[in-house]
Design a protein around this motif. Sequence first.
Motif, PDB file in Angstrom:
ATOM      1  N   PHE A  64      25.328  31.324  43.431  1.00 19.71           N
ATOM      2  CA  PHE A  64      25.267  31.164  44.872  1.00 19.71           C
ATOM      3  C   PHE A  64      26.676  31.102  45.462  1.00 19.71           C
ATOM      4  O   PHE A  64      27.565  30.438  44.924  1.00 19.71           O
ATOM      5  N   THR A  65      26.868  31.771  46.599  1.00 22.09           N
ATOM      6  CA  THR A  65      28.176  31.844  47.248  1.00 22.09           C
ATOM      7  C   THR A  65      28.024  31.536  48.727  1.00 22.09           C
ATOM      8  O   THR A  65      27.273  32.227  49.428  1.00 22.09           O
ATOM      9  N   HIS A  66      28.719  30.501  49.208  1.00 23.47           N
ATOM     10  CA  HIS A  66      28.590  30.139  50.622  1.00 23.47           C
ATOM     11  C   HIS A  66      29.200  31.239  51.492  1.00 23.47           C
ATOM     12  O   HIS A  66      30.287  31.747  51.211  1.00 23.47           O
ATOM     13  N   VAL A  67      28.494  31.592  52.552  1.00 27.66           N
ATOM     14  CA  VAL A  67      28.909  32.699  53.400  1.00 27.66           C
ATOM     15  C   VAL A  67      30.287  32.459  54.018  1.00 27.66           C
ATOM     16  O   VAL A  67      31.074  33.406  54.183  1.00 27.66           O
ATOM     17  N   ASN A  68      30.623  31.218  54.324  1.00 26.93           N
ATOM     18  CA  ASN A  68      31.938  30.925  54.905  1.00 26.93           C
ATOM     19  C   ASN A  68      33.071  31.136  53.896  1.00 26.93           C
ATOM     20  O   ASN A  68      34.164  31.592  54.250  1.00 26.93           O
ATOM     21  N   ASP A  69      32.798  30.807  52.619  1.00 28.00           N
ATOM     22  CA  ASP A  69      33.797  31.043  51.564  1.00 28.00           C
ATOM     23  C   ASP A  69      34.033  32.538  51.388  1.00 28.00           C
ATOM     24  O   ASP A  69      35.168  32.987  51.198  1.00 28.00           O
ATOM     25  N   SER A 127      45.522  48.811  46.624  1.00 30.85           N
ATOM     26  CA  SER A 127      44.081  48.842  46.346  1.00 30.85           C
ATOM     27  C   SER A 127      43.702  47.639  45.487  1.00 30.85           C
ATOM     28  O   SER A 127      44.415  47.295  44.550  1.00 30.85           O
ATOM     29  N   ASP A 128      42.582  47.028  45.840  1.00 35.34           N
ATOM     30  CA  ASP A 128      42.147  45.821  45.149  1.00 35.34           C
ATOM     31  C   ASP A 128      40.638  45.831  44.931  1.00 35.34           C
ATOM     32  O   ASP A 128      39.873  46.387  45.733  1.00 35.34           O
ATOM     33  N   LEU A 129      40.207  45.192  43.860  1.00 34.39           N
ATOM     34  CA  LEU A 129      38.788  44.981  43.581  1.00 34.39           C
ATOM     35  C   LEU A 129      38.620  43.542  43.117  1.00 34.39           C
ATOM     36  O   LEU A 129      39.339  43.091  42.217  1.00 34.39           O
ATOM     37  N   TYR A 130      37.703  42.821  43.749  1.00 35.83           N
ATOM     38  CA  TYR A 130      37.521  41.410  43.423  1.00 35.83           C
ATOM     39  C   TYR A 130      36.046  41.051  43.250  1.00 35.83           C
ATOM     40  O   TYR A 130      35.188  41.556  43.987  1.00 35.83           O
ATOM     41  N   VAL A 131      35.805  40.161  42.302  1.00 36.45           N
ATOM     42  CA  VAL A 131      34.497  39.514  42.196  1.00 36.45           C
ATOM     43  C   VAL A 131      34.629  38.179  42.920  1.00 36.45           C
ATOM     44  O   VAL A 131      35.509  37.381  42.602  1.00 36.45           O
ATOM     45  N   VAL A 132      33.770  37.965  43.908  1.00 38.09           N
ATOM     46  CA  VAL A 132      33.814  36.749  44.721  1.00 38.09           C
ATOM     47  C   VAL A 132      32.448  36.070  44.645  1.00 38.09           C
ATOM     48  O   VAL A 132      31.529  36.383  45.396  1.00 38.09           O
ATOM     49  N   ALA A 133      32.311  35.172  43.702  1.00 42.65           N
ATOM     50  CA  ALA A 133      31.029  34.483  43.494  1.00 42.65           C
ATOM     51  C   ALA A 133      31.271  32.992  43.340  1.00 42.65           C
ATOM     52  O   ALA A 133      32.297  32.571  42.798  1.00 42.65           O
ATOM     53  N   GLY A 134      30.329  32.203  43.811  1.00 43.18           N
ATOM     54  CA  GLY A 134      30.479  30.757  43.786  1.00 43.18           C
ATOM     55  C   GLY A 134      30.126  30.131  42.457  1.00 43.18           C
ATOM     56  O   GLY A 134      29.943  30.814  41.438  1.00 43.18           O
ATOM     57  N   GLU A 135      30.023  28.831  42.486  1.00 46.33           N
ATOM     58  CA  GLU A 135      29.715  28.044  41.298  1.00 46.33           C
ATOM     59  C   GLU A 135      28.346  28.424  40.736  1.00 46.33           C
ATOM     60  O   GLU A 135      27.359  28.457  41.463  1.00 46.33           O
ATOM     61  N   SER A 136      28.288  28.730  39.456  1.00 39.67           N
ATOM     62  CA  SER A 136      27.020  29.105  38.815  1.00 39.67           C
ATOM     63  C   SER A 136      26.394  27.887  38.147  1.00 39.67           C
ATOM     64  O   SER A 136      26.863  27.441  37.094  1.00 39.67           O
ATOM     65  N   LEU A 137      25.363  27.352  38.768  1.00 39.00           N
ATOM     66  CA  LEU A 137      24.607  26.259  38.163  1.00 39.00           C
ATOM     67  C   LEU A 137      23.270  26.799  37.679  1.00 39.00           C
ATOM     68  O   LEU A 137      22.784  27.834  38.156  1.00 39.00           O
ATOM     69  N   SER A 138      22.663  26.095  36.737  1.00 41.80           N
ATOM     70  CA  SER A 138      21.356  26.532  36.251  1.00 41.80           C
ATOM     71  C   SER A 138      20.298  26.310  37.319  1.00 41.80           C
ATOM     72  O   SER A 138      20.466  25.485  38.229  1.00 41.80           O
ATOM     73  N   GLN A 139      19.224  27.046  37.196  1.00 39.41           N
ATOM     74  CA  GLN A 139      18.090  26.896  38.122  1.00 39.41           C
ATOM     75  C   GLN A 139      17.616  25.439  38.147  1.00 39.41           C
ATOM     76  O   GLN A 139      17.371  24.867  39.217  1.00 39.41           O
ATOM     77  N   ARG A 167      23.090  34.891  35.561  1.00 43.07           N
ATOM     78  CA  ARG A 167      24.277  35.624  35.993  1.00 43.07           C
ATOM     79  C   ARG A 167      25.447  34.663  36.195  1.00 43.07           C
ATOM     80  O   ARG A 167      25.359  33.730  36.989  1.00 43.07           O
ATOM     81  N   VAL A 168      26.513  34.919  35.472  1.00 41.71           N
ATOM     82  CA  VAL A 168      27.715  34.099  35.547  1.00 41.71           C
ATOM     83  C   VAL A 168      28.917  35.032  35.729  1.00 41.71           C
ATOM     84  O   VAL A 168      29.011  36.065  35.055  1.00 41.71           O
ATOM     85  N   PHE A 169      29.839  34.651  36.621  1.00 42.35           N
ATOM     86  CA  PHE A 169      30.963  35.520  36.942  1.00 42.35           C
ATOM     87  C   PHE A 169      32.302  34.795  36.841  1.00 42.35           C
ATOM     88  O   PHE A 169      32.413  33.603  37.112  1.00 42.35           O
ATOM     89  N   ASP A 170      33.308  35.541  36.433  1.00 44.50           N
ATOM     90  CA  ASP A 170      34.679  35.046  36.355  1.00 44.50           C
ATOM     91  C   ASP A 170      35.404  35.503  37.624  1.00 44.50           C
ATOM     92  O   ASP A 170      35.650  36.695  37.815  1.00 44.50           O
ATOM     93  N   CYS A 171      35.737  34.557  38.492  1.00 40.15           N
ATOM     94  CA  CYS A 171      36.370  34.881  39.771  1.00 40.15           C
ATOM     95  C   CYS A 171      37.841  34.480  39.796  1.00 40.15           C
ATOM     96  O   CYS A 171      38.405  34.222  40.860  1.00 40.15           O
ATOM     97  N   SER A 172      38.457  34.398  38.633  1.00 37.79           N
ATOM     98  CA  SER A 172      39.838  33.925  38.551  1.00 37.79           C
ATOM     99  C   SER A 172      40.798  34.819  39.347  1.00 37.79           C
ATOM    100  O   SER A 172      41.767  34.322  39.943  1.00 37.79           O
TER     101      SER A 172
END
Length: 216
Positions: free
Chosen positions: A92-97, A112-124, A181-186
């Motif tokens: 889940f990713t907050h729209v303001n973030d 040119s840039d490409l980014y993964v922008v995803a929030g904290e991944s918690l379990s269901q 789904r888990v993402f590395d947004c470093s």
Amino acid sequence: KDCRIIFASSISVYGKKLLKLPTDESTQCNPDSEYSKSKYEAEKIIKTHNKYSILRLGTLYGPTYLDYLKILKRLRLGKMKLIGNGENRIPFTHVNDAALSIATAAKSQNPSDLYVVAGESLSQKQVYSIACGLLNVPIPKKSISLSSALFLASVSEFFSNLTGKKPSLTKEQVSVLGYNRVFDCSKAKKELSFKPRSLEDGIKEMIFIYQSENKL
């Protein structure tokens, strides 16, 4: 030619079953829906421009995403079920973030840039636990398989097409809650100063909206 294109893409380009955990910008894309394919094809067009920033945004939520209030209602009424064993993690990713990341990307000096922008991944389970704790109701105990949930969503969408009414459940909603789904947004954290808020704070905000809606 001198303008920069900022494109709000989606983590959906990686598909629902990720090829690597955690997934990052280098992971191979595997779009598996019309929506994800359209985002992936749009990315290819954007990349023909000499200046761009592509942001693959996580599952958005926030004050304007009122469909999540239905989940809170089902949790409050004890009608929500776990999809699968509940151990899958949700980005889940907050729209303001996400919006702040887009604003920062617009100022980028990189060609040119490409980014993964995803929030904290918690379990269901963790998501429901936080929400139920704040609602002061029991955590869901019953479960339904992902395949069964997707089937029920398909039925709901079918009858929705016949009646013109909004479906009570969609395959997209099931997919958001049911796939791992888990993402590395470093990279986004380093270059875009992306600072995703804690999901607990985000859920508190959504519950405040839900309780305000029910008081009206």
